[in-house]
Design an enzyme around this catalytic site. Structure first.
Site, PDB file in Angstrom:
ATOM      1  N   GLU A 158      -6.209   2.139   2.038  1.00  0.00           N
ATOM      2  CA  GLU A 158      -5.463   2.361   0.807  1.00  0.00           C
ATOM      3  C   GLU A 158      -3.956   2.388   1.038  1.00  0.00           C
ATOM      4  O   GLU A 158      -3.495   2.844   2.091  1.00  0.00           O
ATOM      5  CB  GLU A 158      -5.864   3.708   0.200  1.00  0.00           C
ATOM      6  CG  GLU A 158      -7.320   3.768  -0.192  1.00  0.00           C
ATOM      7  CD  GLU A 158      -7.776   5.157  -0.573  1.00  0.00           C
ATOM      8  OE1 GLU A 158      -8.671   5.256  -1.428  1.00  0.00           O
ATOM      9  OE2 GLU A 158      -7.247   6.144  -0.021  1.00  0.00           O
ATOM     10  N   ASP A 164     -13.665  11.812  -2.481  1.00  0.00           N
ATOM     11  CA  ASP A 164     -12.367  11.198  -2.743  1.00  0.00           C
ATOM     12  C   ASP A 164     -12.413   9.671  -2.786  1.00  0.00           C
ATOM     13  O   ASP A 164     -11.409   9.007  -2.613  1.00  0.00           O
ATOM     14  CB  ASP A 164     -11.335  11.656  -1.717  1.00  0.00           C
ATOM     15  CG  ASP A 164     -11.716  11.222  -0.307  1.00  0.00           C
ATOM     16  OD1 ASP A 164     -12.812  10.652  -0.136  1.00  0.00           O
ATOM     17  OD2 ASP A 164     -10.921  11.434   0.607  1.00  0.00           O
TER      18      ASP A 164
END
Lengths: 348, 348
Positions: A65, A236
């Protein structure tokens, strides 16, 4: 080489070794308190930030990410991976690095390791949420999942919220042993538990931080009593949750950035319009946090770019005039900016 | 410190100095040819990449962008800024760095400067497009805008497309002088011109590469004769274009990634459904490139993440077993991956 790069070409770099030196120089609890203040400062000016859900590249084994944000003057981003299966190969589940840059010129001004720094900012952010949401006088933490984040959680909740006792549980007893060994002498009472159910007994604060890229139920509904505050840290990414849906239905849910949390957090189990409160609104007094003794508050934490921005800003402010960084020759800086080729030729 | 980080904790880093050494070691024209082959290889497998328009953070003075992509095995991204006003302050308009990572573990495997590397990949990509689109026997280039990219363009078009003559024009005569000085002895005939109109005389290839964050008209319709190929390099963000709309209407337009080019390229002047051809389709033979002698072909180049990916891949392959990199202690690597805190404590 005929010409040395000028100062502008250099980017201060904080290596893992220097980050560890910095932590010990400041002291971990002091650092967590200071870092929490930086995060809170940025949550208070939440509206001044550019916000996008992180840009995720998913693969079978994990995710990579990029998490950018900017306040108009400073730009920051973090590169971070999440690979639950890494542990088996002797690698970190989460590792990362981050960059701070000057918006006016676009030049990076800091490059830093962010594996340790992410662990620190995650703990500082949980503690910030807990301080705003936990019942008054809460001093017992159930820490479920005793992996790489657990000691940081325990110390942040001690330093920032006054936690005195930590009740530990992990599916792997060795992980609990490791955490207890590491926290020895840090002024916390520690209790090793044999189940999540046992761990939550008498705890007013529950932090779940397990790593498994699949829907898991670390806590079931019957384990969660009235009045507690929960930090759900481990869920998450899409497909990764820790709490049974029924717990969510009994709780008031607080989140960082709803568009991201709805994709990645515990609330991915719920409808797209499931009601949540943005944590920054509680901190600025625009929304209510805890309203009653029997209320269950849930911080559905996924980690947001602004927290990394705060952490980068903190490190940047703390390394000035220290030896905890080195200068990297990372930016080409010809004497005449239009003469990049000339710089290259002269280096022959 | 009690324990040294293991090999996994280190990320090879190519500094600006090492990038320059690498370029001279390989030879710039050889490097451009090899790099072009890497870019073409990736254009040929275009469909296997994750593609998103770059993530841009715009400010009054410029833009900071993250450009990620992945082929499923390797992940890459570039950080790059674009600040036209930087030149006046003695800074680069465009500067950057990039990272390559292993998708399976999420661990970065390369960090490199990308100011020079971007200049090289931009030139290699223009030359690749030109080789596929320019008229047969094209050997004269009009190079309009003689800034940091101009020498790289000229050499790439020489090495990859057989350009023999470069006709140079810049609004600032000093820039043209600089480019001519730098290209002295590189085997190119050079002609300094006093206008864009003069520069395009007799040129079959036109490259425009000017930097101004506003709609500009570097070429007007009457300047562009039948049969030429144009590389429009400088128009690469919203509000920044170089060509008069009428030129576009007379041309066949080839682009990298339409969703990005429609926002950033020359075609931002056109309707959202303005017909374009994806360059990768020409390279794989799925679409037609040049179909006639009088056709004007336009490569509306904005720079796409896959080109940076190719460049990162190339550097990664070329630094193996060399001294053109150093190892950065950028990733925390505890002996037991769950014991990040223990690693920190032992460093005391």
């Amino acid at each position: 080489m005929n010409s040395q790069p000028s100062q502008k070409a250099f980017v201060p770099f904080v290596s893992v070794e220097n980050m560890m030196r910095l932590v010990h120089h400041i002291g971990i609890e002091t650092l967590l308190v200071e870092l929490c203040a930086f995060v809170e400062e940025d949550f208070k000016r939440w509206e001044s930030f550019d916000k996008v859900p992180r840009i995720a590249s998913h693969s079978k084994e994990g995710v990579i990410e990029l998490m950018p944000t900017s306040d108009g003057d400073i730009y920051g981003f973090k590169y971070v991976n999440g690979h639950p299966k890494n542990t088996k190969e002797g690698l970190q589940t989460v590792t990362g690095f981050g960059v701070l840059a000057d918006v006016a010129t676009g030049y990076p001004v800091l490059l830093t390791e962010m594996t340790l720094l992410t662990a620190l900012r995650t703990a500082a952010t949980s503690a910030m949420a807990t301080r705003h949401l936990a019942p008054r006088g809460a001093d017992t933490l159930a820490m479920i999942g005793n992996g790489a984040q657990s000691e940081f959680q325990a110390l942040a909740l001690k330093a920032i919220c006054g936690v005195k006792t930590v009740r530990l549980y992990d599916i792997d007893a060795k992980a609990t042993e490791k955490t207890m060994r590491n926290l020895q002498g840090q002024g916390l009472n520690m209790v090793a538990c044999h189940s999540a159910q046992e761990a939550v007994q008498g705890a007013q604060i529950i932090t779940t931080c397990t790593a498994d890229k699949q829907y898991a139920t670390i806590l079931t509904d019957n384990m969660v009593g009235a009045g507690v505050h929960i930090n759900a840290i481990g869920g998450d990414c899409p497909g990764k949750t820790e709490l049974h849906k029924d717990i969510l239905l009994r709780s008031d849910t607080f989140v960082e950035y709803p568009p991201q949390t709805r994709i990645e957090g515990e609330i991915q189990q719920m409808a797209a319009d499931y009601p949540v409160t943005e944590l920054w609104k509680v901190i600025t007094g625009q929304a209510k946090g805890r309203t009653g003794e029997r209320q269950i508050t849930l911080f559905d934490s996924v980690g947001f770019a602004i927290e990394d921005f705060s952490a980068l800003r903190y490190v940047y402010s703390r390394i000035k005039n220290t030896t905890y960084f080195e200068n990297l020759d990372m930016l080409a800086d010809p004497d005449d900016p239009r003469d990049l080729f000339g710089m290259l030729q002269r280096a022959k």
